[in-house]
Every structure is written in C-alpha cells, then in structure tokens.
Design a protein around this motif. Structure first.
Motif, PDB file in Angstrom:
ATOM      1  N   UNK A 283      -3.959   0.972   6.200  1.00 10.63           N
ATOM      2  CA  UNK A 283      -3.413   0.546   4.963  1.00 10.63           C
ATOM      3  C   UNK A 283      -2.743  -0.918   5.186  1.00 10.63           C
ATOM      4  N   UNK A 284      -2.600  -1.412   4.090  1.00  9.50           N
ATOM      5  CA  UNK A 284      -1.812  -3.124   4.347  1.00  9.50           C
ATOM      6  C   UNK A 284      -0.179  -2.663   4.496  1.00  9.50           C
ATOM      7  N   UNK A 285       0.270  -3.827   4.900  1.00  7.67           N
ATOM      8  CA  UNK A 285       1.589  -3.832   5.629  1.00  7.67           C
ATOM      9  C   UNK A 285       2.796  -3.436   4.316  1.00  7.67           C
ATOM     10  N   UNK A 286       2.262  -3.668   3.069  1.00  5.92           N
ATOM     11  CA  UNK A 286       3.242  -3.522   2.204  1.00  5.92           C
ATOM     12  C   UNK A 286       3.044  -1.892   1.705  1.00  5.92           C
ATOM     13  N   UNK A 287       2.443  -1.259   2.210  1.00  7.70           N
ATOM     14  CA  UNK A 287       2.690   0.136   2.208  1.00  7.70           C
ATOM     15  C   UNK A 287       3.506   0.750   3.032  1.00  7.70           C
ATOM     16  N   UNK A 288       4.527   1.458   2.740  1.00  9.04           N
ATOM     17  CA  UNK A 288       5.561   2.081   3.635  1.00  9.04           C
ATOM     18  C   UNK A 288       5.015   3.286   4.034  1.00  9.04           C
ATOM     19  N   UNK A 289       5.862   3.977   5.149  1.00 10.78           N
ATOM     20  CA  UNK A 289       5.159   5.114   5.738  1.00 10.78           C
ATOM     21  C   UNK A 289       5.086   6.170   4.830  1.00 10.78           C
ATOM     22  N   UNK A 290       6.179   6.389   3.860  1.00 11.60           N
ATOM     23  CA  UNK A 290       6.180   7.319   2.808  1.00 11.60           C
ATOM     24  C   UNK A 290       4.913   7.156   1.686  1.00 11.60           C
ATOM     25  N   UNK A 291       4.724   5.763   1.416  1.00  7.30           N
ATOM     26  CA  UNK A 291       3.614   5.448   0.646  1.00  7.30           C
ATOM     27  C   UNK A 291       2.258   6.056   1.355  1.00  7.30           C
ATOM     28  N   UNK A 292       2.097   5.755   2.391  1.00  7.44           N
ATOM     29  CA  UNK A 292       0.948   6.301   3.201  1.00  7.44           C
ATOM     30  C   UNK A 292       0.888   7.920   3.060  1.00  7.44           C
ATOM     31  N   UNK A 293       1.839   8.471   3.590  1.00  2.00           N
ATOM     32  CA  UNK A 293       2.079   9.877   3.358  1.00  2.00           C
ATOM     33  C   UNK A 293       1.700  10.664   2.102  1.00  2.00           C
ATOM     34  N   UNK A 294       2.321   9.873   1.028  1.00  2.18           N
ATOM     35  CA  UNK A 294       1.796  10.396  -0.333  1.00  2.18           C
ATOM     36  C   UNK A 294       0.363  10.104  -0.627  1.00  2.18           C
ATOM     37  N   UNK A 295      -0.125   8.976  -0.317  1.00  2.00           N
ATOM     38  CA  UNK A 295      -1.622   8.626  -0.594  1.00  2.00           C
ATOM     39  C   UNK A 295      -2.581   9.909   0.161  1.00  2.00           C
ATOM     40  N   UNK A 296      -2.167  10.287   1.469  1.00  2.00           N
ATOM     41  CA  UNK A 296      -2.924  11.010   2.076  1.00  2.00           C
ATOM     42  C   UNK A 296      -2.774  12.598   1.428  1.00  2.00           C
ATOM     43  N   UNK A 297      -1.573  12.644   1.071  1.00  2.16           N
ATOM     44  CA  UNK A 297      -1.317  14.039   0.273  1.00  2.16           C
ATOM     45  C   UNK A 297      -2.098  14.206  -0.936  1.00  2.16           C
ATOM     46  N   UNK A 298      -2.057  12.911  -1.820  1.00  2.00           N
ATOM     47  CA  UNK A 298      -3.015  13.040  -2.861  1.00  2.00           C
ATOM     48  C   UNK A 298      -4.537  13.145  -2.610  1.00  2.00           C
ATOM     49  N   UNK A 299      -4.995  12.779  -1.821  1.00  2.00           N
ATOM     50  CA  UNK A 299      -6.282  13.038  -1.349  1.00  2.00           C
ATOM     51  C   UNK A 299      -6.486  14.305  -0.960  1.00  2.00           C
ATOM     52  N   UNK A 300      -5.753  14.956  -0.230  1.00  2.00           N
ATOM     53  CA  UNK A 300      -5.898  16.167   0.059  1.00  2.00           C
ATOM     54  C   UNK A 300      -5.919  17.238  -1.135  1.00  2.00           C
ATOM     55  N   UNK A 301      -4.731  16.973  -2.051  1.00  2.00           N
ATOM     56  CA  UNK A 301      -4.668  17.772  -3.094  1.00  2.00           C
ATOM     57  C   UNK A 301      -5.792  17.701  -4.015  1.00  2.00           C
ATOM     58  N   UNK A 302      -6.516  16.590  -4.216  1.00  2.00           N
ATOM     59  CA  UNK A 302      -7.547  16.564  -5.036  1.00  2.00           C
ATOM     60  C   UNK A 302      -8.730  17.157  -4.336  1.00  2.00           C
ATOM     61  N   UNK A 303      -9.032  17.175  -2.875  1.00  7.58           N
ATOM     62  CA  UNK A 303     -10.033  17.806  -2.303  1.00  7.58           C
ATOM     63  C   UNK A 303      -9.919  19.100  -2.349  1.00  7.58           C
ATOM     64  N   UNK A 304      -8.721  19.605  -2.231  1.00 12.12           N
ATOM     65  CA  UNK A 304      -8.400  21.092  -2.227  1.00 12.12           C
ATOM     66  C   UNK A 304      -8.762  21.982  -3.300  1.00 12.12           C
TER      67      UNK A 304
END
Length: 312
Positions: free
Chosen positions: A4-25
C-alpha cells in the motif's frame, strides 16, 4: 498482505484487509457494498487496490459502518438501511435522550420515520414507543403508558397511574417516542409535557407534515412544547435518490443492480420508501420468475401489478 502507498496508515491497511475478508466470507459484491456505504464504486475499487490518491480513512469509516449495518440487519424482514430519513430520526432520538427534552420529526407519509422509530426502539434499551390515535384521551394515554412503562395494569386512579409512570422514568436515560403525534389533542400533549418536566426524560414526537404546522405558530396551542424542542428539522418530503439506491441494493442483497433500474424505481416511488419497498420491490420479487432485473421488467411490473403511470 498487499503493498500500500505511504499515505495509507496502518489502521487504513487493517481496515482494507478486513473489508476484503468480509466480502469474501459473505460473497458480497464490491459494487453492492459501495452503494450501501455511499461511496462510488471507483473510489472503493481504488481504496481496496491501494491506488487511492489521498488518505482513505474517512471513506473507510463509511464502509465499515455499512458492513456493520449489513450484519446487524441481516435477519430483518426489511433491512434497516441508513437512509437520510433514518439518520435524521436517529439524531432526534439521540438528542432527546441526551438532553432530556422534546424532539420533533415531521415527514410525509411513507418516507420511513415509523420504520426508524421501531428499529430504534427494538435495538435500544429503555426506549418506549407508542402510537397515538385521533381518539386518544388523557386517560387512555396514561393507561397505555402505565402498562408500557410502569407495568401498572391494576386498579387505581388516573393520577395514581400517572405518578407510577413518573416514578418509573424519573432521571433515567429512558426515551419515549410518540408516533402519529399529529393526531393528538392539546390536552394529551399537555400531559406529555408535564410528564417530560416531572420525569426529566426525553420525548420524541413523530408525525406527518401537519405536526410542524400545529407546533410552529408562535403562541399556538402547542407553544409550551415548541419552546422545549431541542431538535426540530424541516419537514422531510421524501427519500433521496441515494436513499433509493441503498434501499434497492439492500432488498436484492449482493445482486448487481444497474443504475438505470434504480433510477427507474426511484422515479416510480416519487420519494416514498414504502412504495419503493412494499410496492415495487415486493411486486418485482413476486412476479420476476427468474427474469433479468432490467428497466423493461420494472415498467411491466409497475403497470401490470401496481397500475402506476409510466415514467419512461
């Protein structure tokens, strides 16, 4: 984990991965989630792909709220979509409860205020919802509240029951919602005003556009309540196009609904959430028979099942 680009915070990245997992599930389509979150499909795609040009935190909050709402209402007969009407009503409920004052929600018939009130009552402890009627008297109001609030259903005077209501509510975080409040008489409204003053709790009056007309005139018959109203937005005339899109998407789950179909449904419903969901969507579900959901099907169902005039 993706890069992910530098302007994505660690929390942003965590939420993005959570969204992907949620949609897949849940096998939930990205376009459907974007519509529920009021985020453009292209923006959500860029956010999830790590190509969004600015910090995505604000939009990620919207998506997270949509995901939670989808989970919370998955078992509802009709999904409690956070329409603009739903949000205004919930603001009224929250402010009246917090500031222990009156709030007024007036809206045209069918816009969803009653649905919002029932959902809030069902999901929020210490919330009491009663429906007013044109024949409601002070005595019938107090008897209803005594049963609903105080569990008082035995013998005793009206004054005894009123005091039992006050004792049950006084200085608690309780909220009383009165739907169809535009049908109440001045004497009943005066009783509600006294209840609010003595119990120090919030009361929300919900009604049609006529409610505002009754309370607003200076020195009118409802002026004592008018002066105690801490939240009182303009009368809601109808749902928005975005509201319609979210409602339709919720009704059809993760099915990919075209913008043309949503626009046509919105045109037919004329701002009424009730007509949209209980009329159009219900009729389409009943008579679709596996056919593609397109504008032609919407037109056919609107004409043949609901006798609606063409908006094409």
């Amino acid at each position: 984990m993706s890069t992910y680009p530098e302007h994505y915070t660690p929390e942003d990245i965590r939420q993005v991965e959570q969204i992907k997992a949620w949609m897949a599930e849940r096998n939930y389509k990205q376009a459907a989630l974007a519509r529920l979150a009021r985020v453009s499909s292209s923006s959500l795609s860029q956010i999830l792909g790590g190509t969004y040009a600015t910090a995505p935190g604000k939009l990620l909050v919207n998506v997270a709220n949509a995901m939670k709402h989808a989970d919370d209402t998955a078992s509802d007969t009709v999904a409690a979509v956070e329409t603009s009407v739903f949000r205004v009503a919930n603001t009224a409920f929250q402010m009246a409860r917090r500031y222990r004052n009156f709030a007024v929600v007036s809206a045209f018939v069918g816009t969803g205020k009653t649905f919002a009130a029932k959902h809030y009552q069902r999901t929020t402890p210490n919330t009491y919802l009663i429906e007013a009627t044109p024949t409601m008297t002070v005595q019938s109001l107090i008897k209803l509240l005594a049963r609903t609030v105080a569990g008082f259903d035995g013998k005793g005077s009206i004054d005894d029951k009123f005091r039992a209501i006050v004792d049950s509510l006084v200085n608690t975080d309780s909220l009383l919602i009165v739907d169809e409040a535009d049908t109440l008489t001045p004497h009943v409204l005066h009783t509600l005003r006294r209840l609010r003053d003595l119990a120090n709790v919030g009361i929300v009056l919900c009604g049609t556009e006529h409610l505002t007309g009754l309370i607003r005139p200076a020195h009118g018959q409802f002026d004592q309540i008018r002066s105690r109203a801490g939240f009182w937005p303009e009368t809601i005339r109808g749902i928005t196009a975005d509201d319609a899109a979210a409602l339709v998407q919720a009704a059809f789950g993760d099915e990919d609904i075209s913008d043309e179909v949503i626009a046509r449904l919105f045109a037919y419903c004329k701002g009424s959430a009730r007509m949209l969901i209980e009329g159009l969507v219900a009729a389409i579900t009943q008579f679709r028979n596996g056919r593609e959901l397109n504008v032609q099907l919407v037109d056919a169902v609107a004409k043949q099942a609901l006798c609606l005039q063409s908006v094409a």
